[in-house]
Design an enzyme around this catalytic site. Structure first.
Site, PDB file in Angstrom:
ATOM      1  N   ALA A 256      73.180 101.356 -52.888  1.00 54.93           N
ATOM      2  CA  ALA A 256      74.074 102.226 -53.350  1.00 54.93           C
ATOM      3  C   ALA A 256      74.541 103.287 -52.160  1.00 54.93           C
ATOM      4  O   ALA A 256      73.957 103.368 -51.184  1.00 54.93           O
ATOM      5  CB  ALA A 256      73.252 103.007 -54.473  1.00 54.93           C
TER       6      ALA A 256
ATOM      7  N   GLY B  93      70.249  99.053 -53.625  1.00 52.11           N
ATOM      8  CA  GLY B  93      71.087  98.635 -54.842  1.00 52.11           C
ATOM      9  C   GLY B  93      71.493  97.232 -54.365  1.00 52.11           C
ATOM     10  O   GLY B  93      71.764  96.486 -55.391  1.00 52.11           O
TER      11      GLY B  93
ATOM     12  N   GLU C 218      68.838  95.130 -55.702  1.00 55.08           N
ATOM     13  CA  GLU C 218      68.947  95.191 -56.925  1.00 55.08           C
ATOM     14  C   GLU C 218      70.118  94.214 -57.702  1.00 55.08           C
ATOM     15  O   GLU C 218      70.170  93.748 -58.665  1.00 55.08           O
ATOM     16  CB  GLU C 218      68.893  96.483 -57.528  1.00 55.08           C
TER      17      GLU C 218
ATOM     18  N   GLU D  38      64.340 103.176 -50.858  1.00 53.33           N
ATOM     19  CA  GLU D  38      64.884 104.376 -51.648  1.00 53.33           C
ATOM     20  C   GLU D  38      63.825 105.433 -51.088  1.00 53.33           C
ATOM     21  O   GLU D  38      63.957 106.512 -50.980  1.00 53.33           O
ATOM     22  CB  GLU D  38      65.022 104.256 -53.002  1.00 53.33           C
TER      23      GLU D  38
HETATM   24  C1  HXC Z   1      76.433 104.715 -47.401  1.00 55.53           C
HETATM   25  C2  HXC Z   1      75.926 103.199 -45.597  1.00 55.53           C
HETATM   26  C3  HXC Z   1      74.901 102.728 -46.107  1.00 55.53           C
HETATM   27  C4  HXC Z   1      74.555 103.186 -47.656  1.00 55.53           C
HETATM   28  C5  HXC Z   1      75.072 101.743 -44.439  1.00 55.53           C
HETATM   29  N1  HXC Z   1      76.033 102.527 -44.538  1.00 55.53           N
HETATM   30  N2  HXC Z   1      74.438 101.767 -45.434  1.00 55.53           N
HETATM   31  N3  HXC Z   1      76.653 104.176 -46.294  1.00 55.53           N
HETATM   32  N4  HXC Z   1      75.537 104.200 -47.979  1.00 55.53           N
HETATM   33  N5  HXC Z   1      73.798 102.525 -48.229  1.00 55.53           N
HETATM   34  C6  HXC Z   1      77.012 102.892 -43.392  1.00 55.53           C
HETATM   35  C7  HXC Z   1      76.517 103.712 -42.254  1.00 55.53           C
HETATM   36  O1  HXC Z   1      76.437 105.038 -42.584  1.00 55.53           O
HETATM   37  C8  HXC Z   1      77.431 103.382 -41.053  1.00 55.53           C
HETATM   38  O2  HXC Z   1      78.466 104.236 -41.493  1.00 55.53           O
HETATM   39  C9  HXC Z   1      77.741 102.203 -41.521  1.00 55.53           C
HETATM   40  O3  HXC Z   1      77.600 101.539 -42.628  1.00 55.53           O
HETATM   41  C10 HXC Z   1      77.163 100.829 -40.613  1.00 55.53           C
HETATM   42  O4  HXC Z   1      75.741 101.169 -40.765  1.00 55.53           O
HETATM   43  P1  HXC Z   1      74.749 101.596 -39.579  1.00 55.53           P
HETATM   44  O5  HXC Z   1      73.658 102.353 -39.991  1.00 55.53           O
HETATM   45  O6  HXC Z   1      75.433 102.073 -38.370  1.00 55.53           O
HETATM   46  O7  HXC Z   1      74.242 100.145 -39.155  1.00 55.53           O
HETATM   47  P2  HXC Z   1      72.849  99.631 -38.304  1.00 55.53           P
HETATM   48  O8  HXC Z   1      72.639 100.351 -37.544  1.00 55.53           O
HETATM   49  O9  HXC Z   1      73.099  98.063 -38.377  1.00 55.53           O
HETATM   50  O10 HXC Z   1      71.952  99.676 -39.796  1.00 55.53           O
HETATM   51  C11 HXC Z   1      71.800  98.770 -40.778  1.00 55.53           C
HETATM   52  C12 HXC Z   1      70.801  99.495 -41.928  1.00 55.53           C
HETATM   53  C13 HXC Z   1      71.200 101.053 -42.054  1.00 55.53           C
HETATM   54  C14 HXC Z   1      69.414  99.354 -41.585  1.00 55.53           C
HETATM   55  C15 HXC Z   1      71.271  98.471 -43.134  1.00 55.53           C
HETATM   56  O11 HXC Z   1      72.714 101.060 -42.241  1.00 55.53           O
HETATM   57  C16 HXC Z   1      70.578 101.555 -43.368  1.00 55.53           C
HETATM   58  O12 HXC Z   1      69.413 101.823 -43.462  1.00 55.53           O
HETATM   59  N6  HXC Z   1      71.184 101.799 -44.471  1.00 55.53           N
HETATM   60  C17 HXC Z   1      70.720 102.428 -45.555  1.00 55.53           C
HETATM   61  C18 HXC Z   1      69.838 101.521 -46.362  1.00 55.53           C
HETATM   62  C19 HXC Z   1      69.437 102.036 -47.662  1.00 55.53           C
HETATM   63  O13 HXC Z   1      68.561 102.945 -47.558  1.00 55.53           O
HETATM   64  N7  HXC Z   1      69.798 101.455 -48.686  1.00 55.53           N
HETATM   65  C20 HXC Z   1      69.342 102.111 -49.999  1.00 55.53           C
HETATM   66  C21 HXC Z   1      70.366 103.067 -50.441  1.00 55.53           C
HETATM   67  S1  HXC Z   1      69.720 103.884 -51.960  1.00 55.53           S
HETATM   68  P3  HXC Z   1      79.309 105.296 -40.206  1.00 55.53           P
HETATM   69  O14 HXC Z   1      80.546 105.797 -40.927  1.00 55.53           O
HETATM   70  O15 HXC Z   1      78.095 105.936 -39.539  1.00 55.53           O
HETATM   71  O16 HXC Z   1      79.523 103.996 -39.059  1.00 55.53           O
HETATM   72  C22 HXC Z   1      70.109 102.872 -53.210  1.00 55.53           C
HETATM   73  C23 HXC Z   1      69.296 103.340 -54.423  1.00 55.53           C
HETATM   74  C24 HXC Z   1      69.841 102.581 -55.587  1.00 55.53           C
HETATM   75  O17 HXC Z   1      70.512 101.674 -53.103  1.00 55.53           O
HETATM   76  C25 HXC Z   1      69.492 103.440 -56.693  1.00 55.53           C
HETATM   77  C26 HXC Z   1      68.477 104.476 -56.891  1.00 55.53           C
HETATM   78  C27 HXC Z   1      68.967 105.669 -56.339  1.00 55.53           C
END
Ligand code: HXC
Length: 257
Positions: A65, A108, A111, A131
């Site tokens: 998400a 997400g 999911e 999360e």
């Molecule tokens: C918003 C995101 C994002 C996310 C990545 N980006 N994931 N933006 N929401 N979930 C954006 C980053 O901010 C970045 O933007 C660009 O995408 C590239 O990501 P990087 O982090 O620079 O890439 P990398 O270093 O290769 O790392 C990849 C990654 C990391 C390991 C996947 O991006 C990451 O950990 N993302 C979050 C994963 C996460 O926690 N997902 C769960 C979300 S909560 P910029 O602008 O900086 O270039 C969820 C909840 C579900 O899903 C419902 C319950 C709440």
């Protein structure tokens, strides 16, 4: 086209939805959710479509998400906007849906893959529910669907640690049905979808409905439903055609009726 965050096209009898927010690793914001639901519902209403494929990019199916969109919301905001509510409509699509996953399927993203009927993974795929590392928990079905997919203990390992699992572990765990080389993912997804889409749509709807019921009902209820749905298919022309084709040693010509 009318969509900004997804690409939509039709290949044969297969509807393709490609998540397309490359700058955010296909993070699932509200717009993506609405567009996926609109596209999937349109395919679902089209009798010429027998399977749907949802995919992302090579680098990411979806990295979750959209954290930046959610960050400042209150609990009340989440409740009143029913923030993830649209996804229930996606999960309710009657047409079989295949997730073709390359790269990250996190939060997400994982999911969303689990709302699909079959998960096909590239050998580069990485699944997880991170999360907990953000101070929250899965919110689009992860805690429920992952337990059903991989069992309580593997699900707890993933959800409590937030770690990622690779494609091989995901296949071993039963989340993923097949792993293919990344370069072949889309072709393999099309082949898999073509094979499904060639079947009679009423029987596909029926199969998906009873499979879904298996996750929510007791064995006896599920068996009762199966018996009724099985019987109902004997009122379709396609059942007569399928069985006649077997007897006559020829391929069936299904007409979705
Ligand atoms: C918003 C995101 C994002 C996310 C990545 N980006 N994931 N933006 N929401 N979930 C954006 C980053 O901010 C970045 O933007 C660009 O995408 C590239 O990501 P990087 O982090 O620079 O890439 P990398 O270093 O290769 O790392 C990849 C990654 C990391 C390991 C996947 O991006 C990451 O950990 N993302 C979050 C994963 C996460 O926690 N997902 C769960 C979300 S909560 P910029 O602008 O900086 O270039 C969820 C909840 C579900 O899903 C419902 C319950 C709440």
């Amino acid at each position: 086209t009318e969509f900004e965050t997804i690409l939509v096209d039709t290949r044969g009898k297969v509807g393709w939805i490609t998540l397309n927010r490359p700058d955010a690793l296909n993070a699932l914001n509200t717009q993506v959710m609405h567009e996926v639901v609109v596209a999937a519902s349109a395919f679902d209403a089209d009798d010429g479509i027998g399977a749907i494929v949802v995919t992302g990019s090579e680098r990411a199916f979806a990295a979750g998400a959209d954290i930046k969109e959610m960050e400042d919301k209150s609990g009340l905001d989440m409740v009143m906007s029913d923030h993830f509510g649209g996804w229930a409509q996606f999960a309710a699509v009657r047409t079989p849906v295949i997730a073709a996953v390359s790269g990250y399927a996190l939060g997400g993203g994982c999911e969303l893959a689990m709302m699909c009927d079959i998960i096909l993974a590239a050998d580069t795929a990485k699944f997880g529910q991170p999360e907990i590392t953000l101070g929250v928990i899965p919110g689009m079905g992860g805690s429920q669907r992952l337990v059903r997919a991989v069992g309580a203990y593997k699900a707890a390992d993933l959800i409590l640690t937030g770690r990622m699992m690779d494609a091989a572990e995901a296949e071993r765990s039963g989340l993923v049905s097949r792993v293919v080389p990344a370069a072949e993912l889309l072709d393999e997804a099309q082949k898999l979808a073509d094979g499904i889409a060639a079947k009679s749509l009423p029987s596909l709807f029926a199969a998906k409905a009873v499979l879904d019921a298996a996750l929510e009902s007791s064995l006896s209820e599920g068996l009762r439903l199966e018996r009724h749905v099985f019987a109902s298919l004997f009122d379709t022309a396609d059942q007569k055609e399928g069985m006649a084709a077997f007897r006559e040693k020829r391929p069936p010509g299904f007409e979705n009726r």
